[in-house]
Design an enzyme around this catalytic site. Structure first.
Site, PDB file in Angstrom:
ATOM      1  N   GLY A 254      -2.971  29.305 -65.215  1.00 53.31           N
ATOM      2  CA  GLY A 254      -1.292  29.692 -65.925  1.00 53.31           C
ATOM      3  C   GLY A 254      -0.201  28.602 -66.042  1.00 53.31           C
ATOM      4  CE  LYS A 255       4.201  28.849 -70.615  1.00 56.02           C
ATOM      5  NZ  LYS A 255       4.047  30.695 -70.694  1.00 56.02           N
ATOM      6  NE  ARG A 256       3.974  31.413 -61.036  1.00 57.48           N
ATOM      7  CZ  ARG A 256       3.453  32.418 -60.432  1.00 57.48           C
ATOM      8  NH1 ARG A 256       3.626  32.372 -59.175  1.00 57.48           N
ATOM      9  NH2 ARG A 256       2.901  33.434 -60.809  1.00 57.48           N
ATOM     10  CB  SER A 257      -2.193  25.910 -63.053  1.00 59.74           C
ATOM     11  OG  SER A 257      -2.154  27.427 -62.945  1.00 59.74           O
TER      12      SER A 257
END
Ligand code: GLU
Length: 493
Positions: A254-257
């Site tokens: 996801g975005k936090r990756s």
């Protein structure tokens, strides 16, 4: 159906290409190239409101940046167009009529509110919601009334009566789902647009797609699509479902990756060849220890047989490492070319007026250390700064007084001014000679000089740096540093 391999990438454009779709595109591309087949780009924009021209452009820019040129399709042309689903309505409509006439599809007038109630009722009874075929079972009179009403309706596909839907996946082997799990799928929405599953089946057949290679998140869709294809009398393509991408902790990517959009890779200074190499390994490996592959080598080595079933772990560190490998492997002039946009953005250079020799010299010195192009401005800023204004306390040599340090810098300047040539060996001999004359260790003398000419304590090797900066710039920086130091010595003492 043609025998020649024809594969497609079919993004639903949202302006940004997600890393998962980029990986899917790459595998399709590699397979097509290796098989001497055709790689096709189709725009899946049945959700036309969400697919503006700008969104489509964003996706195309990313494919081109990665070097995944398509042979046929949107913006390339070909015999199977238009390659944009929003322009293929007539084709879909014809096939909807066919299914309605065959009794394999039916109109449904259930409103969203009614469906919601049904869903809630199912939830209460803890059973999975499946559309109860209310509109399939209308009496002739009820149906006629609904048709006259002009109320909005959707079209549903009548689920197959056979007990299972089976196919053999090229990656995952034999797969089967109970037909009873498949409820009557909406194939045309109330606004008249077909849904993804329907349009995709029609297009894959009409475009003579031989292999559908896509993410495993589409597995369930494949079970949905096969009965539709059969009902329409289409022959089926081969299917290959690619592993899902996860974070190292196995959670969904996801975005936090970190960077998950291809556009971010470009702006964060990754090289497209490193990204391609990285993407190739998200679900495939060559079965050898080789980790660095050019696109041409990937075309050679890739095979669907070696695509893994297990989820692929997305490790950004691997991309960081690969990027360094590719940066170090580039010819200096080319690396310099690629740094220019980043340097220009930071206001360090004017692309219309660049001293290429000077830039190449600077880039050559930083090539070893650069991990990505976005680091170039910070790494190279001292080459372009008008003044480097070093802090006076950094000009004090280790274990020496400020006054002695100042004198040493003055002597350095005098000796450097007297050099006949500005070359590595001459500068080195001069500075080592002075250190010896002073009875200092080389490092004691070199650090203040480094700080004087670059403003920094950490730089590429000193003599090389001074050569790259050139005589005039090096000497004038040194002289300014000495002036400033002279004024500060008393305070430092
Ligand atoms: N538009 C779909 C997507 O972006 C295409 C999937 C497919 O390959 O059929 O996921």
């Amino acid at each position: 159906m043609a025998n020649k391999v024809r594969v497609r990438i079919a993004p639903s454009p949202t302006g940004n290409l997600h890393v998962g779709n980029a990986r899917t595109a790459l595998y399709n591309y590699l397979f097509a190239r290796q098989q001497g087949g055709t790689f096709i780009l189709r725009i899946d924009d049945t959700d036309a409101k969400r697919s503006t021209e700008k969104d489509i452009d964003g996706v195309l820019v990313s494919f081109r940046w990665l070097g995944l040129e398509w042979d046929e399709g949107f913006a390339a042309g070909g015999d199977y167009g238009p390659y944009r689903q929003s322009q293929r309505r007539d084709l879909y409509d014809g096939h909807v009529q066919q299914l309605l006439a065959q009794g394999q599809a039916y109109r449904c007038w259930c409103t969203p509110a009614e469906l919601d109630d049904m869903r809630k009722a199912a939830q209460k009874q803890r059973r999975p919601f499946r559309y109860p075929q209310t509109c399939l079972h209308l009496s002739a009179a009820e149906r006629a009334a609904k048709e006259r009403s002009g109320d909005p309706f959707v079209v549903r596909f009548l689920s197959p009566s056979e007990s299972t839907v089976d196919f053999t996946d090229l990656v995952r082997g034999d797969l089967s789902v109970e037909a009873s799990e498949l409820d009557d799928l909406v194939i045309v929405k109330a606004d008249g647009m077909p849904t993804y599953n329907f349009a995709s089946v029609v297009d894959d057949s009409h475009m003579d797609i031989t292999h559908v290679i896509r993410g495993a998140d589409h597995l369930y869709n494949t079970h949905r699509q096969i009965p539709i294809a059969r009902a329409l009398g289409f022959s089926l393509p081969a299917y290959a479902h690619l592993p899902l991408l996860t974070n190292p902790d196995r959670s969904k990517l996801g975005k936090r990756s970190g960077a998950v959009l291809v556009g971010d890779y470009a702006s964060q200074g990754y090289l497209p060849e490193a990204v391609v190499n990285f993407l190739a390994f998200l679900g495939w490996n060559p079965g050898t220890t080789q980790e660095v592959f050019s696109l041409a080598e990937l075309i050679e080595a890739f095979s669907l047989e070696r695509v893994n079933r297990a989820n692929a772990v997305f490790e950004l560190q691997k991309l960081v490492w690969l990027n360094g490998v590719y940066i170090r492997g580039l010819p200096v002039a080319e690396l310099a070319d690629r740094c220019i946009p980043f340097l220009a953005d930071a206001g360090l250079v004017d692309p219309a007026d660049i001293d290429r020799d000077y830039l190449n010299g600077a880039v050559e010195l930083e090539q070893e250390r650069l991990k990505n192009l976005a680091e170039a401005p910070e790494a190279l800023d001292f080459f372009y700064a008008e003044d480097v204004t070093p802090e006076a306390r950094l000009l004090v040599a280790k274990k020496q007084t400020p006054a002695d340090s100042l004198r040493a810098l003055e002597q350095t300047l005098a000796r450097l001014r007297g050099l006949d040539s500005w070359e590595l060996a001459t500068i080195e001999a001069c500075l080592r000679g002075l250190a010896a004359d002073l009875g200092w260790k080389a490092g004691q003398l070199f650090m203040p000089i480094r700080v004087a000419v670059t403003g920094k304590t950490a730089t590429p090797p000193l003599f090389e740096t001074m050569v790259a900066l050139g005589r005039e710039r090096s000497l004038s920086r040194m002289s300014k540093a000495i002036d400033a130091f002279t004024g500060a010595v008393a305070e430092l003492a």
